[in-house]
Design a protein around this motif. Sequence first.
Motif, PDB file in Angstrom:
ATOM      1  N   LYS A 299      22.278  20.969 -17.019  1.00 48.38           N
ATOM      2  CA  LYS A 299      21.617  20.932 -15.511  1.00 48.38           C
ATOM      3  C   LYS A 299      22.820  21.001 -14.514  1.00 48.38           C
ATOM      4  O   LYS A 299      22.849  21.317 -13.470  1.00 48.38           O
ATOM      5  CB  LYS A 299      20.991  19.648 -15.293  1.00 48.38           C
ATOM      6  CG  LYS A 299      19.480  19.855 -15.884  1.00 48.38           C
ATOM      7  CD  LYS A 299      18.598  18.403 -15.710  1.00 48.38           C
ATOM      8  CE  LYS A 299      17.119  18.601 -16.283  1.00 48.38           C
ATOM      9  NZ  LYS A 299      16.218  17.576 -15.930  1.00 48.38           N
ATOM     10  N   THR A 300      23.939  20.322 -15.024  1.00 44.39           N
ATOM     11  CA  THR A 300      25.089  20.321 -13.986  1.00 44.39           C
ATOM     12  C   THR A 300      25.616  21.569 -13.962  1.00 44.39           C
ATOM     13  O   THR A 300      26.125  21.922 -12.866  1.00 44.39           O
ATOM     14  CB  THR A 300      26.139  19.250 -14.625  1.00 44.39           C
ATOM     15  OG1 THR A 300      25.878  17.856 -14.883  1.00 44.39           O
ATOM     16  CG2 THR A 300      27.322  19.283 -13.792  1.00 44.39           C
TER      17      THR A 300
ATOM     18  N   LYS B   2      23.460  23.671 -11.850  1.00 46.50           N
ATOM     19  CA  LYS B   2      23.672  23.197 -10.088  1.00 46.50           C
ATOM     20  C   LYS B   2      25.085  23.820  -9.646  1.00 46.50           C
ATOM     21  O   LYS B   2      25.166  24.365  -8.565  1.00 46.50           O
ATOM     22  CB  LYS B   2      23.985  21.611 -10.097  1.00 46.50           C
ATOM     23  CG  LYS B   2      22.678  20.668 -10.179  1.00 46.50           C
ATOM     24  CD  LYS B   2      22.647  19.526 -10.065  1.00 46.50           C
ATOM     25  CE  LYS B   2      21.485  18.698 -10.287  1.00 46.50           C
ATOM     26  NZ  LYS B   2      21.648  17.120 -10.027  1.00 46.50           N
TER      27      LYS B   2
ATOM     28  N   ARG C 179      24.133  27.272  -9.114  1.00 49.92           N
ATOM     29  CA  ARG C 179      23.322  27.629  -7.786  1.00 49.92           C
ATOM     30  C   ARG C 179      24.015  27.424  -6.555  1.00 49.92           C
ATOM     31  O   ARG C 179      24.128  28.066  -5.628  1.00 49.92           O
ATOM     32  CB  ARG C 179      22.250  26.492  -7.871  1.00 49.92           C
ATOM     33  CG  ARG C 179      21.441  26.781  -6.440  1.00 49.92           C
ATOM     34  CD  ARG C 179      20.116  25.705  -6.647  1.00 49.92           C
ATOM     35  NE  ARG C 179      20.515  24.499  -7.122  1.00 49.92           N
ATOM     36  CZ  ARG C 179      19.826  23.886  -8.174  1.00 49.92           C
ATOM     37  NH1 ARG C 179      18.569  24.342  -8.610  1.00 49.92           N
ATOM     38  NH2 ARG C 179      20.019  22.652  -8.544  1.00 49.92           N
TER      39      ARG C 179
END
Length: 113
Positions: free
Chosen positions: A2-3, A6, A9
Amino acid sequence: MKTLGKKIRLLRHQKGWSQEDVAKRLDISIPAFSKIETGITDINLSRLEQIADLFEMSVVQLLTFNDAEGEAKYANELESVNKKLMDRETEVIDLQKKVIELFEELRQSKATA
């Protein structure tokens, strides 16, 4: 993951690209890229290299990249923890001095007794 998603993104937003833009450049579907950004899917090394190349950085840079806001937050937290550590060190030194003083008093009182 997830990091990492991010980070990807954030880099995409900095370039002003849509998910569709990046998906086309990576030659994958928009949902597949969306899963990368949300951390739902794992990224293999070849895909990681492809993404790093797209953003003109090395894989190591991509993996260690932090946004300025995140770095500022960590810097503030680090500063706070360092201050607490210094305060604790001062307390320990003061306690060590007190123990030495008490030991000396005890030694002197035994010597005079």
